[in-house]
Design an enzyme around this catalytic site. Sequence first.
Site, mmCIF file in Angstrom:
data_model
loop_
_atom_site.group_PDB
_atom_site.id
_atom_site.type_symbol
_atom_site.label_atom_id
_atom_site.label_comp_id
_atom_site.label_asym_id
_atom_site.label_seq_id
_atom_site.Cartn_x
_atom_site.Cartn_y
_atom_site.Cartn_z
ATOM 1 N N ASP A 1 37.259 41.468 -88.981
ATOM 2 C CA ASP A 1 36.797 42.579 -89.761
ATOM 3 C C ASP A 1 37.407 43.986 -89.216
ATOM 4 O O ASP A 1 37.016 45.032 -90.006
ATOM 5 C CB ASP A 1 35.067 42.557 -89.593
ATOM 6 N N ARG B 1 31.787 42.024 -93.409
ATOM 7 C CA ARG B 1 30.117 42.065 -93.432
ATOM 8 C C ARG B 1 29.730 43.244 -93.667
ATOM 9 O O ARG B 1 28.925 43.513 -94.625
ATOM 10 C CB ARG B 1 29.715 41.364 -92.377
HETATM 11 O O1 F6P Z 1 32.338 38.833 -87.885
HETATM 12 C C1 F6P Z 1 33.239 38.307 -88.450
HETATM 13 C C2 F6P Z 1 33.061 37.522 -89.641
HETATM 14 O O2 F6P Z 1 33.978 37.045 -90.021
HETATM 15 C C3 F6P Z 1 32.235 38.180 -90.437
HETATM 16 O O3 F6P Z 1 32.894 38.939 -91.634
HETATM 17 C C4 F6P Z 1 31.556 36.987 -91.437
HETATM 18 O O4 F6P Z 1 30.343 37.260 -92.009
HETATM 19 C C5 F6P Z 1 31.151 36.139 -90.177
HETATM 20 O O5 F6P Z 1 32.250 36.055 -89.190
HETATM 21 C C6 F6P Z 1 30.745 34.694 -90.335
HETATM 22 O O6 F6P Z 1 30.812 33.981 -89.242
HETATM 23 P P1 F6P Z 1 29.942 32.436 -88.996
HETATM 24 O O7 F6P Z 1 29.928 31.866 -90.435
HETATM 25 O O8 F6P Z 1 30.949 31.919 -87.891
HETATM 26 O O9 F6P Z 1 28.752 33.014 -88.512
#
Ligand code: F6P
Length: 378
Positions: A140, A184
Amino acid sequence: MVKKVAILANGGDVSGFNAVIRAIVKTAEHNGVECYGYIDGYRGLLKNEFIKLSSRDTASGILTKGGSIIGSSTNANVFNYKVEDNGKIEYKDLSEICVQNVKKEGFDCIFTLGGDSTQKSARDFSLRGLNVIGVPKTIDNDVACTDITFGYNTAVTVATEALDRLHTTAETHDRIMVLEVMGRYAGWIALESGIAGGADAILIPEIPYDIKKTAEAIINRKKIGKNFAIVVVAEGAFPKNGDVEIKNERDNGVGVINVQLGGAGDKVAKELEQLTGLTSRCTVLGYMQRGGTPTSFDRVLSTKYGAKAMELALEGKFNVLTILKNGKLDSVSLEKVVGDNKEIGAVQGGTEESNVRLVTMEDDLVKTAKNIGICLGN
Ligand code: F6P
């Protein structure tokens, strides 16, 4: 004198984890320092599980490999850790166990590879007496105090390639093709890949969007004979007076992210179809952005970060984050990285107190997008 160090990788995987690990190991070996890797991030620290890392075997041939050879953990806030005992769930501060583990093993420094939550825990451990050095990771690109995190460039590259491919269908079938990318709280991936992929509209969390304005931009294209559009939507984008789209919720306590985002792209696609009369389709890029081999840019950035982190340890400069500022490698105190998020154990990213690096309206990417007429939803 630093003689024995350990690395931990924490948070969602990114391309470049292994390249950082390799660079730390190689720099350590050149300086007669022994290097270890905790298994599954802060969980390994808690369970005292680690392996010896060596460029001859365990850490050999990993530069181009996605993921992390020592694993990584998400939702592991050891300062407020979920413990299940006979069906009863409790949250406990287990950080002292980690501190004792590190002291017992005689690690002179712990390298924490991770995003803002990881670096917050790193800072909290520094207050509990450990020597830590952070390396900024996230696709991100939202870690404070640095211009770029490792993993971000690969994510942007994957998203850009996806946009190039979606362009074909958009043009051939007169459609609106929406691509939902990760992001996010910060819209860097959407913004940069959107510019690289020739998007007509880019919706990011920092700019609550007006769907009517976005539709208007597409209708204006129709008026000049362009019957298709490319729209990039960050998963955390939300409408003015509206909320983010949530796919799943869980309860892993405070200090970790309990909400899985999803659906922002679909919502935008449906509404744009109604408002413009053009058929719309949404593609969710998801974990494609985080996996696989890193770009050459990320390989080099990760190598620079890893080597710098070990260099800092050799200089005895602890409790800092390696950063890249205006093209130069540097370091900044972890205290600065956490900003006002001072309370020990309160680590969740994107809260009011947390110090994530968001897209600002003064950023060159925003100005460039506006200058060339990309609709940012406002
Ligand atoms: O923090 C990085 C990220 O790619 C966010 O953009 C995303 O919401 C999140 O990881 C999702 O991660 P996971 O599904 O592994 O919890």
